[in-house]
Enzyme design. Structure first.
Site, mmCIF file in Angstrom:
data_model
loop_
_atom_site.group_PDB
_atom_site.id
_atom_site.type_symbol
_atom_site.label_atom_id
_atom_site.label_comp_id
_atom_site.label_asym_id
_atom_site.label_seq_id
_atom_site.Cartn_x
_atom_site.Cartn_y
_atom_site.Cartn_z
ATOM 1 C CD GLU A 51 80.763 10.769 54.308
ATOM 2 O OE1 GLU A 51 81.516 9.673 54.074
ATOM 3 O OE2 GLU A 51 80.921 11.950 54.209
ATOM 4 N NE ARG A 277 83.473 -2.321 48.917
ATOM 5 C CZ ARG A 277 83.086 -1.276 49.713
ATOM 6 N NH1 ARG A 277 83.470 -1.315 50.968
ATOM 7 N NH2 ARG A 277 82.432 -0.483 49.201
ATOM 8 C CE LYS A 287 78.336 6.636 50.196
ATOM 9 N NZ LYS A 287 77.991 6.923 51.663
HETATM 10 P P1 ATP Z 1 81.009 3.795 48.990
HETATM 11 O O1 ATP Z 1 82.401 2.812 48.990
HETATM 12 O O2 ATP Z 1 79.790 3.129 48.032
HETATM 13 O O3 ATP Z 1 81.170 5.177 48.692
HETATM 14 P P2 ATP Z 1 80.812 3.970 51.869
HETATM 15 O O4 ATP Z 1 81.368 2.736 52.678
HETATM 16 O O5 ATP Z 1 81.752 5.125 52.026
HETATM 17 O O6 ATP Z 1 80.432 3.204 50.591
HETATM 18 P P3 ATP Z 1 79.043 4.499 54.007
HETATM 19 O O7 ATP Z 1 77.870 5.447 53.873
HETATM 20 O O8 ATP Z 1 80.216 4.792 54.629
HETATM 21 O O9 ATP Z 1 79.617 4.379 52.402
HETATM 22 O O10 ATP Z 1 78.611 3.099 54.167
HETATM 23 C C1 ATP Z 1 77.679 2.713 55.299
HETATM 24 C C2 ATP Z 1 77.838 1.258 55.667
HETATM 25 O O11 ATP Z 1 77.633 0.490 54.367
HETATM 26 C C3 ATP Z 1 79.338 0.922 55.873
HETATM 27 O O12 ATP Z 1 79.221 0.211 57.294
HETATM 28 C C4 ATP Z 1 79.862 0.291 54.821
HETATM 29 O O13 ATP Z 1 80.847 -0.469 55.394
HETATM 30 C C5 ATP Z 1 78.949 -0.515 54.469
HETATM 31 N N1 ATP Z 1 79.094 -0.688 52.891
HETATM 32 C C6 ATP Z 1 79.395 -0.084 51.808
HETATM 33 N N2 ATP Z 1 79.570 -0.554 50.772
HETATM 34 C C7 ATP Z 1 79.143 -1.841 51.114
HETATM 35 C C8 ATP Z 1 79.192 -3.054 50.079
HETATM 36 N N3 ATP Z 1 79.577 -2.842 48.746
HETATM 37 N N4 ATP Z 1 78.977 -4.168 50.639
HETATM 38 C C9 ATP Z 1 78.741 -4.343 52.096
HETATM 39 N N5 ATP Z 1 78.443 -3.175 52.662
HETATM 40 C C10 ATP Z 1 78.839 -1.983 52.248
HETATM 41 MG MG MG Z 2 82.436 5.044 54.329
#
Ligand code: ATP
Ligand code: MG
Length: 575
Positions: A51, A277, A287
């Site tokens: 995102e 994760r 984020k």
């Molecule tokens: P955050 O929790 O940091 O805001 P998010 O999951 O909202 O991260 P996205 O942009 O939706 O961020 O993530 C893109 C991809 O990265 C998704 O498939 C998510 O599952 C993966 N992802 C995010 N954080 C991690 C992590 N700590 N370890 C592994 N994969 C991750």
């Molecule tokens: Mg997300």
């Protein structure tokens, strides 16, 4: 995640996982291999779906290495899809940074750049399809009421009074939602599934909400936006994704993911798989929190060298290879865990040890005068660029009568086991000569300001014809040739291994000593105008990366890491 709620992956537990990437296998790769073998899929298509509401972090790197890695290993493709369904938080700056970061990590998605916003029209049509089939309805409850009606883990939810609207009324209201007839949050479109389901995600989840906000790509064309749940699986289906890999928190959403795919005339049926994760000690991978650090000025920006963002670690001097190696080391599993940050540092050191050119830099200089060296004379000594890499050659470093060495490489009254310079003691200056300290010059406060030494001309190149070997070898610079530099030392951004677990606001755990700026450092002439982004090893001190803040008169270096590998040590101890 707290220290007690998870396994900490460390020394003892990780040893067996340090296999080379090529011989790697994990539950996801096993699934992909068997799907190919059984013919369930002909070609693997994965996607990385960020995102664009912030910069990518090291957790995303794990997901990137996984999705792109699987596609590459099985001859498939990996799409980059921007999951851009919430214009209130998304920006073009993030879209650009995300692409730069993935490319820097070394992955290529060719022309496979997609945006969920490209599917808005199709998603809308599918929402209408569900309404027509009696499987979606417009709800007038407020967000708060919806929460109330939803029930809890132990209590079923209640039907909304608007759940049984006629198809005609639903179609009309949904059309008017799109047309902009209602303010933000006034109505939502919900899937009609089961308010008593044991899985809360199936209690009539929201599919569309009203949001009058300009979208970075679709501008003001839309004022209703699909939810993650309604958008994600259908986007996967449109793109022909075979394995939709996401993190564990989406496990309970999988029945909903499948429900939409089952109830819509989608062109393909992807499957969702979840993995744990990445969590890292001393680090926050959210984020939302990273944005706060930036907004509240606790760091220099998203690319501050202390940030766990891809752009931060890049500026810090971490090589992409080290990050990829780290991803291979930690592997993927379905159980939550916390990885020690020392393991990431270990992977980075391992790469840098092989690749970083050696240079001389003195962080806290003290003057040395070689009394028996001719005044005004300069000679150039050849210094190896990387002892680990003979092909890296040598460079010529100027040597003269006045030198600078590290202040803490001298002690006037040394304790036992201090083998470096002391009165009357001989040490080696790397690749140059042996010198002996003869006299200590002090200022009025009694501080040592200069060391008067002699050198042995027969030790040129750093070895003596009679075979004697000093116990210490020091780095050094010729004072008239030394280039002033600023050096920024970094430590963990959070001093606590599990920031934010003590009931405090997580930002209160920021380590006040995470950055130390030194302004009186010196480096060798070859670093007067360093290549920004290049990481070198300052001999005996650590790895340092030229920062974009460098000016033509003042190079700036970030300390990437010290030389001491704490993880390798931990491992050796428990082995
Ligand atoms: P955050 O929790 O940091 O805001 P998010 O999951 O909202 O991260 P996205 O942009 O939706 O961020 O993530 C893109 C991809 O990265 C998704 O498939 C998510 O599952 C993966 N992802 C995010 N954080 C991690 C992590 N700590 N370890 C592994 N994969 C991750
Ligand atoms: Mg997300």
């Amino acid at each position: 995640m707290g220290p007690r709620s998870a396994v900490v992956l460390s020394s003892a537990t990780m040893d067996k996982n340090s296999t080379p990437p090529s011989s790697r296998s994990d539950f996801l790769r096993d699934i992909v291999a068997s799907d190919l073998a059984s013919g369930r899929v002909r070609e693997v298509v994965t996607r990385f779906p960020p995102e664009p509401n912030g910069y990518l972090h090291i957790g995303h790197a794990k997901s990137i290495c996984l999705n792109f890695g699987i596609a590459a290993e099985f001859g498939g493709t990996c799409h980059l899809r921007f999951d851009d369904t919430n214009p209130s938080k998304e920006e073009q700056e993030y879209i650009d940074a995300i692409q730069a970061d993935i490319a820097w990590l070394g992955f290529d998605w060719g022309d496979k750049t997609y945006y969920t916003s490209d599917y808005f029209e199709q998603l809308y049509d599918w929402a209408v399809y569900l309404i027509k089939h009696g499987k979606a309805y417009v709800d007038d409850l407020s967000a708060e009421e919806i929460r109330e009606y939803r029930g809890t883990l132990t209590e079923p939810g209640r039907n909304s009074p608007w759940r049984d609207r006629s198809t005609e009324e639903n179609l009309d209201l949904f059309e008017r939602m799109r047309a902009g007839d209602f303010p933000d949050g006034y109505r939502v479109l919900r899937a009609k599934i089961d308010m008593s389901s044991g899985n809360i995600n199936l209690r009539d989840p929201v599919m569309y909400r009203i949001l009058h906000s300009t979208h970075p790509r679709t501008g003001d064309a839309w004022c209703i936006y699909p939810s993650y749940d309604f958008a994600h699986g259908q986007s996967d289906a449109i793109e022909g994704i075979t394995h939709s890999i996401c993190t564990l928190e989406f496990q309970d959403h999988r029945p909903l993911y499948d429900w939409f795919l089952t109830n819509l005339p989608v062109p393909s049926v992807p499957r969702q798989y979840e993995f744990a994760r990445l969590n890292l000690t001393h680090t926050v991978l959210s984020k939302r929190v990273l944005l706060r650090l930036v907004k509240e000025g606790l760091v220099r920006g998203w690319d501050d060298p202390r940030m766990p963002t891809i752009s931060g670690i890049r500026r810090r001097g971490f090589p992409a290879q080290g990050v990829r190696d780290f991803a291979a080391m930690i592997g993927v599993a379905r159980a939550d865990s916390v990885v020690e940050i020392e393991m990431l540092e270990h992977a980075v050191r391992d790469t840098l040890n092989r690749t970083a050119p050696r240079r001389f830099g003195v962080l806290d200089p003290i003057r040395v005068v070689i009394e028996n060296y001719r005044e005004g004379a300069v000679e150039y000594v050849d210094v190896p660029n990387n002892p680990e890499e003979p092909d890296a050659g040598t460079r010529a470093v100027p040597f003269s009568r006045e030198l600078l060495i590290e202040r803490d490489d001298f002690m006037e009254d040394p304790p036992e086991k201090f083998y470096r310079l002391a009165p009357g003691r001989e040490v080696r200056l790397r690749s140059a000569y042996f010198i002996t300290a003869r006299q200590v010059v002090k200022n009025a406060h009694g501080d040592v300001v200069e060391l008067r030494c002699t050198y042995d001309p027969a030790t040129k190149g750093g070895s003596a014809p009679d075979g004697r070997r000093p116990r210490a070898t020091l780095h050094w610079l010729s004072a008239p040739h030394a280039v002033p530099a600023e050096v920024r030392l970094y430590d963990h951004l959070f001093a606590s291994p599990y920031p934010g677990t003590g009931g405090r606001d997580i930002l209160e755990d920021v380590n006040p000593r995470s950055e130390t700026v030194l302004r009186t450092c010196v480096v060798e002439p070859s670093l007067a105008q360093p290549v920004v982004g290049q990481t070198v090893q300052f001999e005996r001190l650590g790895y340092f990366c030229a920062d974009p803040d460098s000016t033509p008169t003042m190079p700036v270096f970030n300390r990437t890491l010290t030389l001491k590998d704490t993880w390798a040590k931990l491992r050796a101890k428990t082995a």
